[in-house]
Design an enzyme around this catalytic site. Structure first.
Site, short mmCIF file in Angstrom:
data_model
loop_
_atom_site.label_atom_id
_atom_site.label_comp_id
_atom_site.label_asym_id
_atom_site.label_seq_id
_atom_site.Cartn_x
_atom_site.Cartn_y
_atom_site.Cartn_z
N ASP A 170 0.86 -1.17 0.00
CA ASP A 170 0.00 0.00 0.00
C ASP A 170 0.90 1.24 0.00
OD1 ASP A 170 -2.36 1.58 0.37
OD2 ASP A 170 -1.82 1.77 2.47
N ASP B 176 -1.96 -0.81 6.04
CA ASP B 176 -2.23 -0.28 7.37
C ASP B 176 -3.71 -0.08 7.64
OD1 ASP B 176 -2.68 1.78 5.61
OD2 ASP B 176 -1.73 3.33 6.84
N ASP C 88 -6.98 -2.69 3.30
CA ASP C 88 -5.90 -3.65 2.99
C ASP C 88 -6.16 -5.03 3.57
OD1 ASP C 88 -4.31 -1.62 1.75
OD2 ASP C 88 -3.78 -0.91 3.74
#
Length: 994
Positions: free
Chosen positions: A383, A643, A647
């Site tokens: 990410d 985080d 995700d």
């Protein structure tokens, strides 16, 4: 403020045209692709609201209806509450209805976890051997074989206890981490405000939060004063979102500006990231990568044992006419000695110790088998926001554009004047921080008037007196289209063309533009007109990469791990971040995952495109999940870092999910590894550490398989050739001492590989067969020389109670000799399997050396003093002990040469065959077309997933835990439909006070 009339903002933030004179040609309307302070724009239904049926599928379809626009009055009606909050009694009742506002962790029953170490086919064989010793050994008037039974059970319990202790320790570290993260919430109950743990919030509660607070539950705002919410952890966007009354705020997001009050509409697993967390794939029938490898190694050992057990049954009973009990004892030797009973425990201890070592690098491992998979990871999907970047807006000083006599530093200083120094939003904070010394934002000036940002004017403005000159001055900053219309002093076509080009360049690079203008005032009236604004600069705002990210990516590439960015942010921003990090800017928008490669593209398939891309932008959680799944389908072991709740599904699907520091509960719950310090540098430590651990496991696997071949082939040949009956109890002693020594492999000194590791079982089995047969030859040759010649008596003067030869093949002193020879050289083999060159070139750990020396001392003492009848041993002289040590050293030295010979012949051919197979299994574009599935178990493999499937199934059957399951399509169903569901629940359970 000037003679030129200012343009009024249009309904969507666009500028209304200025009135033109009849002779004047209309000017081209300029559109500036800048961003600045963002505002939440209302959404509208794409259907006729007068005819729509609010069925579940419509309510969940955000393309038709955005349920965040439901009027707040209806929310209060649905939740049966008001702005005074719930009573304490009602909140307790609802807590019972809806459960706590947290993601429940499934507690593992300690007893079942302990039993899990005995739940695999390797243990089943040992358990079967125990039953053979206690039940089937009754016969010929002899009692059950209690000694062997107790020894086998003791060996099983010792192995299980060690594995349980180490894994429990790792689990306790994770629990301590999770327990330390208990947020608080400010709630209104019974008309008064108080602070409580957010875990006891319920739907209908009135909550408040301010700048710096984390939103404790999904809520609808009833009051909002300049509220800006950072939802990066949930959506991947790098800029905070403005919120107004009636808007929804998600649990886990952070308030960056303002103050707000709201009504809780969903808690716990029903929140935005709670739903994402529930997608974590924990199917009972899945088997991890390591369990699959363990299954195949176990199969090799079981097949080897099975072949020779059947051979012994045929030869000993049918051929030699052995009595029932004598033949059974020989079979027990193969069952006990051939099974690498310690394998699950040794691997678990190695992984658990590795997990503790990784914890020193601030990486908490929540699934210890992930360490083994991390060693083989070939692709790392990451990410962007908050992971590769700081998730903190920054002014990029190197790109500042100036349009007047002011320097770039002057522009930053004046922009800082026009920023709030308290209760800042993200943009004001970034401008002030760009000064370095935040005190300069008010140094040397006297503030006379300040106008903060608002959605109408889209700019901030300060009027101040410069203390050094006493002059009144005014600075404004804001959206480019608004600021340029104020600039009467230098608003020329030339300046506008330059500004437009600069803004366009910023936009293509993913940088957000913020214009700054300046004017002076005549006189002392702070409210008076100035001499006209002058455009002085354009600031570029971006979310910068973390300081260590580029080095981390470079290190990962050197370790053979390709890094791909997968972000919910815009494509231009993703490309700019990729360029700055050295990742490359060969990135695609998320729509290609649905549409596939464009016609005429160099990519033949979507898989080809995903493998070739440097990253993807504008992705949703289901896209991240799909990318990881497809990479796994191409045969890659894939890691994913993130985080946020967005995700979580991909973190769960990946072979190794890594939650970075500051991750949400949803991400931590889905991840296999949780980082507790900022940045990704810990991942490189984890990859290197996992490869060290992998090498230890590989070394042990070769050793375990070699010992299996060594025991079953050796004692079967001795039985066939000499009718040699080795005592089963002494095989137990060998196994026990071996286990004690081999456990120290978990801290052995090894070097990590420079490329991703993989299990090449053909190599492992080839080495094992070669070593096992050589060690078999060493024992068979020793017994043959002793039985057929007087060589040792002639050369060394050693005897059997004064006789140069034993009384027979089953002389008890011969048993002692064979025991000592097998015990010494079998353990010494570990020094060969653990090294790539000569065994003395790679120094072992102190623990391994000490354990080996102690085990050999114990074995030598047993041979020198054991006169226990049930063991069928009799003490041998020191001369014999010396002879055996010399004999073993002579046979040990060629083992290194056997290793080198295997590398040059068999192993080389196996690797060439693999390379040829890989080429054949690759299409023209270079993409492997072989498909492998991740964590998909056959019935046989699932037997090895102890502490994974068996434990969970058993726990659920006896009521120790439960898990919410959720279909993947639920991922898209995030909206205030929660309010309606909550209302329905309350309607079925009306308030007792109503």
């Amino acid at each position: 403020m000037s003679d030129v009339e200012k343009k009024e903002p249009g309904p969507q933030g666009e500028d209304s045209p200025v009135a033109q004179t009849p002779n004047e040609e209309p000017k081209r309307k300029r559109e500036y692709k800048d961003f600045g302070h963002e505002e939440e724009k209302p959404t509208h239904a794409n259907v006729d609201m007068s005819t729509i049926e609010l069925k579940a599928e419509d309510l969940y379809d955000k393309e038709k209806v955005d349920l965040e626009t439901i009027v707040i009055e209806d929310v209060f009606k649905l939740l049966q509450c008001d702005e005074n909050g719930l009573s304490n009694e009602e909140s307790e009742r609802r807590l019972g209805l809806f459960g706590p506002n947290k993601l429940e962790q499934e507690e593992q029953n300690a007893f079942l976890q302990f039993l899990g170490f005995m739940w695999n086919p390797l243990s089943w064989v040992m358990e079967g051997a125990a039953l053979v010793a206690i039940v089937l050994s009754n016969g010929e008037g002899q009692p059950p074989d209690w000694e062997d039974f107790i020894g086998i059970v003791l060996l099983l319990f010792i192995n299980s206890a060690i594995g349980f202790y180490e894994e429990r320790n790792a689990g306790n570290a994770v629990k301590a981490l999770m327990d330390s993260l208990a947020p608080k919430a400010k709630v209104k109950r019974g008309g008064s405000w108080s602070e409580i743990e957010s875990s006891i919030l319920v739907p209908g509660d009135m909550i408040s939060f301010k700048i710096g607070d984390i939103v404790p539950a999904d809520c609808r705002l009833t009051e909002a004063i300049n509220v800006s919410i950072d939802q990066a952890a949930l959506t991947g966007e790098s800029l905070p979102q403005s919120k107004k009354e009636g808007d929804q705020c998600f649990s886990g997001s952070t308030c960056k500006q303002g103050e707000a009050e709201g009504v809780v509409i969903s808690t716990g697993a029903n929140t935005f990231f709670g739903r994402a967390a529930s997608l974590v794939g924990q199917d009972d029938d899945t088997t991890g990568h390591l369990q699959k490898i363990l299954a195949q190694i176990g199969s090799f050992c079981l097949i080897s044992i099975g072949i020779f057990v059947i051979a012994e049954i045929l030869v000993l009973y049918a051929g030699f006419r052995y009595t029932y009990r004598r033949g059974l004892n020989n079979i027990l030797v193969l069952l006990i000695g051939g099974i690498p009973i310690a394998m699950p425990t040794v691997l678990s201890v190695t992984l658990a110790v590795g997990a503790q070592q990784l914890a020193k690098h601030k990486a908490i491992v929540t699934r210890i088998t992930a360490i083994e998979e991390l060693a083989g990871v070939t692709i790392l999907c990451s990410d962007k926001t908050g992971t590769l970047t700081t998730n903190k807006l920054t002014i990029d000083k190197s790109t500042i554009r100036t349009y007047g006599p002011f320097s770039a530093d002057d522009v930053v200083l004046l922009a800082a004047y026009a920023s709030r120094t308290e209760n800042q939003d993200a943009i004001d904070a970034s401008v002030v921080q760009a000064l370095g010394d935040v005190g300069r934002a008010r140094s040397g000036i006297k503030l006379l008037d300040f106008k903060p940002f608002n959605p109408v004017d889209k700019r901030t403005e300060i009027t101040y007196r410069e203390e050094s000159s006493g002059k009144l001055k005014r600075v404004t900053k804001g959206m480019t289209g608004i600021i340029i219309e104020l600039c009467t002093r230098n608003k020329t076509d030339e300046v506008e063309n330059k500004l437009e080009a600069d803004v366009e360049e910023f936009a293509t690079r993913g940088l957000r533009a913020l214009a700054v203008a300046y004017e002076e005032l005549d006189g002392d009236d702070a409210e008076g007109e100035g001499n006209g604004f002058e455009l002085i600069g354009l600031l570029a705002i971006f979310d910068p990469p973390r300081e260590d990210t580029k080095q981390t990516i470079d290190d990962a590439l050197l370790l053979g791990v390709k890094v791909k960015m997968v972000t919910g942010d815009q494509l231009a921003i993703a490309k700019e971040t990729g360029r700055r990090l050295g990742l490359g800017d060969h990135m695609y928008p998320a729509k290609v995952l649905k549409d596939g490669p464009a016609p005429g593209s160099k990519h033949m398939s979507l898989d080809d495109m995903i493998l070739d891309a440097d990253g993807f932008a504008g992705v949703f959680p289901e896209h991240k999940f799909e990318i990881v799944k497809r990479l796994q389908g191409l045969g890659h072991l894939c890691a994913m870092t993130g985080d946020g709740a967005n995700d979580a599904p991909a973190l769960s699907r990946a072979n190794v999910g890594i939650a970075v520091e500051g991750a949400t509960d949803a991400a931590r719950g889905a991840a296999d590894i949780v980082l507790t310090e900022p940045g990704l540098s810990t991942i490189v430590h984890a990859i290197r550490g996992s490869r060290v651990i992998f090498q230890r496991m590989r070394n042990y696997s070769i050793y375990a398989c070699a010992v299996t071949i060594r025991i079953v082939v050796c004692f079967a040949i001795l039985a066939f050739a000499f009718k040699f009956d080795f005592p089963p109890f002494m095989v137990l002693i060998i196994a026990l001492l071996n286990d004690g020594t081999i456990m120290t492999l978990s801290v052995d000194r090894v070097l990590p590989s420079l490329t991703p590791d993989s299990w090449d079982l053909a190599e492992i089995f080839a080495y094992a067969v070669a070593y096992g047969l050589w060690l078999t030859a060493s024992t068979v040759a020793l017994v043959a020389i002793i039985l057929k010649t007087s060589f040792f008596y002639d050369k060394f003067g050693v005897t059997f109670d004064g006789s140069p030869t034993p009384t027979g093949a089953n002389d008890y002193q011969l048993h002692s000799i064979v025991y000592l020879q097998v015990a010494i050289i079998s353990q010494a083999l570990i020094f060969v399997t653990r090294s790539h060159g000569f065994f003395f070139m790679e120094r072992p750990s102190v623990a391994l050396m000490v354990a080996f020396c102690i085990a050999q001392l114990v074995s030598s003492i047993i041979s020198a003093y054991a006169n226990w009848g049930f063991t069928q041993l009799r003490a041998i002289s020191g001369g014999w002990i010396g002879v055996i040590w010399v004999w073993n050293i002579i046979w040990f030295i060629p083992l290194d040469w056997i290793k080198f010979a295997m590398k040059a012949t068999v192993i080389k051919k196996l690797r060439q065959r693999h390379e040829e197979a890989a080429k054949l299994a690759t299409d023209e574009s270079g993409v492997p077309i072989t498909r492998t599935q991740s964590r998909v178990a056959s019935l046989h493999e699932s037997m090895y997933s102890n502490r994974v499937s068996f434990i969970r199934r058993a726990a659920r059957k006896v009521g120790f835990g439960s898990k919410v399951s959720m279909k993947p399509e639920e991922l898209q169903r995030f909206s205030s439909i929660q309010a309606q569901r909550t209302g329905q629940t309350l309607a079925r359970n009306p308030s007792r006070t109503a």
